[in-house]
Design a protein around this motif. Structure first.
Motif, PDB file in Angstrom:
ATOM      1  N   HIS A 250     -11.051  60.565  30.309  1.00  0.00           N
ATOM      2  CA  HIS A 250     -10.541  61.553  29.363  1.00  0.00           C
ATOM      3  C   HIS A 250     -11.548  61.797  28.256  1.00  0.00           C
ATOM      4  N   CYS A 251     -11.380  62.928  27.583  1.00  0.00           N
ATOM      5  CA  CYS A 251     -12.194  63.216  26.405  1.00  0.00           C
ATOM      6  C   CYS A 251     -11.821  62.216  25.314  1.00  0.00           C
ATOM      7  N   LYS A 252     -12.828  61.792  24.533  1.00  0.00           N
ATOM      8  CA  LYS A 252     -12.542  60.841  23.466  1.00  0.00           C
ATOM      9  C   LYS A 252     -11.768  61.515  22.322  1.00  0.00           C
ATOM     10  N   GLN A 253     -11.922  62.814  22.198  1.00  0.00           N
ATOM     11  CA  GLN A 253     -11.279  63.493  21.070  1.00  0.00           C
ATOM     12  C   GLN A 253     -10.003  64.227  21.440  1.00  0.00           C
ATOM     13  N   CYS A 254      -9.807  64.445  22.744  1.00  0.00           N
ATOM     14  CA  CYS A 254      -8.674  65.263  23.162  1.00  0.00           C
ATOM     15  C   CYS A 254      -7.906  64.551  24.266  1.00  0.00           C
ATOM     16  N   ASP A 255      -6.647  64.925  24.377  1.00  0.00           N
ATOM     17  CA  ASP A 255      -5.833  64.386  25.452  1.00  0.00           C
ATOM     18  C   ASP A 255      -6.038  65.248  26.713  1.00  0.00           C
TER      19      ASP A 255
ATOM     20  N   SER B 120     -17.274  67.431  31.300  1.00  0.00           N
ATOM     21  CA  SER B 120     -17.093  68.267  30.121  1.00  0.00           C
ATOM     22  C   SER B 120     -15.624  68.442  29.777  1.00  0.00           C
ATOM     23  N   CYS B 121     -15.335  68.468  28.462  1.00  0.00           N
ATOM     24  CA  CYS B 121     -13.977  68.717  27.999  1.00  0.00           C
ATOM     25  C   CYS B 121     -13.849  70.211  27.754  1.00  0.00           C
ATOM     26  N   HIS B 122     -12.920  70.842  28.432  1.00  0.00           N
ATOM     27  CA  HIS B 122     -12.801  72.292  28.298  1.00  0.00           C
ATOM     28  C   HIS B 122     -12.038  72.703  27.043  1.00  0.00           C
ATOM     29  N   TYR B 123     -11.596  71.728  26.265  1.00  0.00           N
ATOM     30  CA  TYR B 123     -10.892  72.080  25.026  1.00  0.00           C
ATOM     31  C   TYR B 123     -11.781  72.004  23.808  1.00  0.00           C
ATOM     32  N   CYS B 124     -12.639  70.978  23.736  1.00  0.00           N
ATOM     33  CA  CYS B 124     -13.482  70.878  22.549  1.00  0.00           C
ATOM     34  C   CYS B 124     -14.949  71.091  22.886  1.00  0.00           C
ATOM     35  N   GLY B 125     -15.250  71.187  24.180  1.00  0.00           N
ATOM     36  CA  GLY B 125     -16.630  71.450  24.558  1.00  0.00           C
ATOM     37  C   GLY B 125     -17.503  70.211  24.647  1.00  0.00           C
TER      38      GLY B 125
END
Ligand code: ADP
Ligand code: ZN
Ligand code: ZN
Length: 811
Positions: free
Chosen positions: A525-530, A543-548
């Motif tokens: 998972h992204c460290k900053q987003c769920d 890549s996290c598609h929410y925070c980039g």
């Protein structure tokens, strides 16, 4: 005298400044003035009102200066801003921020501007300089505060100073317009050599400096072929140096003329409005709409894909400009404007201009001024084109009116451009045409209620039928892991063999939307987003598609330490790869956010596809919308299930629209096209409607659902998001907020609940959703109360750091 002034910030209200007597003469509503806010911040604000009474209780500071000789906005625009701020619960400053091109907004903070000509790669930059110049390249300009944040340093002046010396950015500290006139250098032969004899002698007598001679000959050649010679073009063509050119100038052989370039006036062609005659069916549509305009200010043109709605719009626009009025043609996405402008230029030549937020700021100011003077008659643009200072706007076309991109998500104003356009048109006495093959449920409902006029254009221009739909049940496949079924592959092969083209649609980008540990089921998972991380194979990262955020690809499970991961689900990148493996001779291209960045890349890809340099285009939503390709015979919807599995009241509507729109790209001219839908939920009702291209059956089904659950159009929704880095604080604040509300309003609130993605950029999110019945005044009463309690939360000792986002009529 005093003035109420809008400052491009999220201030709770507009403030008042005093107008000093020496400035009183030249001050008008809609002009920009320089004011101080707080001890040391300067802004250029816009005068909204001139007041004769001194405000109660304080002594306004004086306006420092006036920037304009004439207003930059019309009073009607200020009225629109006021409505938007009140309806969408934001501030007029935020609306101004969105509405006015950056070069007309000036503050002592917003000062460092990228020099577009700068060649950043070719410069030697230190790490910090590189960071700033990269941010400048993305954002084009940065304030001192932003740069400070970026570098996390106290002293940033030396770095900025270096960047200025290296020509990467420029500072604008004055309160004057940043708008710069673009100049080009034209070269001419000195009059002494205008006679052939004199020129001949010059060339004959030439002895030394062969490079200069070559340059002169190139010049003569260009002059003959092009008529005039730009310095830049000559240097590029001849491979000569500035020094050699300078030598010719110093010798008095060539002379330089600096000429201002009008950035827009490239195309002075007249266009040809008679280019395409309306077909009989289109003529009926046109006549009916013109007739209905007499009684309805909003009219819906419901025309199936390929029916030639553009043709009808063009005829309506033609009529508007014949009577010397202006017309606005709105599209939901910037990406679509490039193909459309090529089509519309055929009719309207230089009378039409494009406007959107990706345009260079100088061009935006130029269009702004020409729309204000009435010189530009037709504007093609995305959302922000609504904010131009129209002199006499009489027609707004909203193409693909159902499209979710008409809603601005972030930042405020979170406005629906279609709805705002309807409001604005009413205010101006202009007409609106909403066009779509798949009207939004709200729009169709309004048409059925006779609130809007309506016309249904039911045949394709080419007289071809709508494409045939084939539903492929993926549950019945032998190889369940295959992304592309043998049937789809065979259809692709056969289509390309006939020299036709294919579009494959998948609404996920990347290679695999998530990885999962085969032993314990752990998912990176992204460290900053769920949010689970998407594998991008080409870039070799997650890549996290929410925070980039990007991460290296994981090979070892963080939970159990084993080293075997499975890739789950698939995105466009994987489709492209699998297709290339299966059918290696095809020319395949991919169109998604990873692959097309600038506004030009997208258009280049479209043009290549138009030229048939590409056989198969694999893409996300980007390929779905409104594009017109002549030779596409087959469309594949690779994973239709992913369109049906959203927990959102609009899921059916979106799925139907998406599938119907993407299908509509097939068989637009000539042959009947074919659409293959791969899916497992073959009994889903929406699939039945898509299969028959049956909009009205879809609508009946959907409107009953909406009525049953009191969703729009039977109610209005407002979403309130509360964000905080501590989950329990956000949750408490949401509960506290809910409890403060009047019981009447409490009853209308759903939540608080955590959205499916409950943490983005390290902030936890709790949501309240207010569902208000459509009784007059209800909305106002609710909004007033909500605003009141939001203000209380903002000063509450425990919750004041909770960020609150209000979204009216959320998507
Ligand atoms: P829609 O937007 O309704 O899906 P378009 O406006 O893109 O349809 O038209 C589909 C195609 O048919 C376009 O290539 C267009 O140029 C062509 N077309 C439509 N009407 C005419 C007409 N009256 N004369 C010539 N070509 C037309
Ligand atoms: Zn594991
Ligand atoms: Zn993230």
């Amino acid at each position: 005298m005093y003035a109420e002034i809008i400052i491009p910030l999220a201030l709770p209200k507009n403030y008042t400044w005093g107008i000093p007597t020496e400035l009183a003469e030249g001050v008008m509503i809609g002009m920009r003035v320089e004011v101080m806010l707080g001890p040391n911040k300067r802004y250029a604000g816009i005068i909204k009102q001139i007041l004769t009474e001194k405000p109660d209780g304080f002594n306004p500071k004086p306006i420092l200066g006036v920037l304009d000789e004439t207003p930059i906005v019309y009073p009607a625009q200020l009225q629109l801003w006021e409505w938007m701020a009140s309806y969408y619960m934001c501030t007029e400053g935020e609306v101004m921020q969105a509405a006015v091109p950056s070069h007309l907004k000036i503050s002592s903070e917003s000062v460092f501007i990228l020099n577009e000509e700068a060649n950043i790669d070719g410069q030697h930059l230190s790490d910090t300089e590189y960071i700033v110049s990269e941010a400048l390249q993305i954002k084009k300009q940065l304030s001192l505060v932003e740069i400070q944040k970026l570098l996390d340093k106290k002293s940033v002046y030396p770095i900025i100073n270096k960047l200025i010396q290296k020509g990467i950015c420029s500072v604008e500290e004055t309160m004057h317009d940043k708008y710069t006139i673009k100049v080009e250098n034209l070269l001419h032969l000195h009059p002494d050599y205008h006679s052939e004899a004199a020129l001949e002698q010059l060339l004959n007598d030439w002895t030394r400096a062969p490079k200069q001679l070559a340059l002169l000959l190139s010049f003569l050649h260009l002059q003959k072929t092009e008529g005039h010679v730009q310095q830049k073009a000559l240097l590029e063509k001849s491979d000569a140096s500035h020094a050699q050119l300078k030598a010719l100038i110093d010798k008095g052989i060539l002379v330089v003329e600096k000429r201002k370039i009008d950035r827009l006036a490239v195309d002075a062609s007249m266009g040809n409005a008679n280019l395409h005659q309306l077909s009989a069916a289109q003529q009926l549509a046109y006549d009916s709409i013109v007739e209905q305009m007499k009684t309805h200010s909003v009219n819906v043109l419901h025309g199936i894909t390929g029916s030639g709605k553009t043709q009808v719009y063009a005829a309506l626009i033609e009529q508007a400009i014949q009577s010397n009025q202006q017309a606005l043609y709105m599209l939901p996405e910037i990406a679509l404007t490039a193909q459309m402008i090529r089509r519309l230029k055929q009719y309207f030549g230089g009378k039409i201009a494009i406007y959107h937020s990706k345009f260079n700021p100088n061009e935006r100011v130029e269009i702004w001024n020409k729309v204000k003077s009435g010189e530009i008659k037709i504007v093609l643009g995305a959302r922000s084109a609504l904010f131009l200072p129209y002199k006499n706007l009489s027609l707004i076309i909203i193409d693909e009116e159902h499209d979710a991109s008409y809603k601005q998500q972030d930042p405020a104003p979170r406005y629906q451009a279609r709805d705002t356009a309807i409001y604005y048109a009413n205010q101006l006495g202009a007409k609106v045409v909403l066009g779509s093959a798949t009207p939004s449920v709200e729009t169709y409902y309004n048409a059925m209620q006779k609130k809007f006029g309506y016309y249904h254009l039911k045949e394709r221009f080419s007289e071809g039928a709508l494409p045939q739909m084939f539903i492929l049940d993926t549950k019945k496949q032998n190889d369940q892991s295959a992304i592309l079924t043998p049937e789809l592959l065979e259809a692709i092969r056969a289509t390309v063999a006939k020299n036709k083209q294919v579009i494959l649609f998948q609404n996920k980008r990347g290679y695999a939307p998530y990885l999962i540990c085969e032993t314990c089921g752990w998912i990176p998972h992204c460290k900053q987003c769920d949010v689970s991380l998407t594998l991008h194979k080409g870039k070799n990262l997650l890549s996290c598609h929410y925070c980039g955020a990007a991460y290296p690809v994981v090979h070892t499970c963080e939970a159990c330490g084993k080293q075997s991961f499975k890739q789950k689900s698939f995105g466009t990148e994987q489709i492209e790869e699998k297709l290339a493996l299966a059918l290696p001779t095809l020319r395949i291209a991919r169109m998604d956010l990873d692959n097309v960045k600038g506004k030009n890349e997208h258009d280049q890809l479209i043009q290549q596809f138009e030229r048939r340099a590409i056989d198969v285009l694999v893409g996300t939503q980007m390929v779905v919308k409104g594009l017109d390709f002549e030779h596409v015979d087959l469309v594949g919807i690779v994973d239709a299930d992913s369109l049906l599995n959203f927990n959102q009241y609009r899921v059916n509507e979106r799925a139907f629209q998406m599938m119907e729109q993407v299908s509509g790209r097939a068989g637009r001219k000539n042959d009947q096209g074919k659409v293959i839908v791969q899916l497992s939920q073959t009994n889903h009702p929406v699939i039945g409607f898509v299969k028959d291209h049956d909009y009205s059956a879809f609508y009946e089904f959907e409107i009953n659902n909406r009525k049953h659950f009191a969703y729009p159009p039977f109610s209005r929704l407002m979403s309130i998001l509360l964000k905080h880095k501590e989950n329990h604080i956000a949750e408490e604040a949401a509960n506290h907020f809910l409890k403060s509300l009047d019981p009447m309003i409490q009853k209308t609130v759903m939540g608080p609940a955590q959205p499916i993605i409950n943490r983005i950029r390290n902030k936890y999110i709790w949501e309240l959703c207010v569902k208000i019945t459509k009784q007059p005044k209800q909305l106002q009463i609710a909004k007033k109360q909500l605003l009141h309690f939001i203000r209380l939360i903002e000063v509450h000792p425990r919750y004041k750091s909770v960020q609150i986002i209000i979204d009216i009529d959320p998507n």
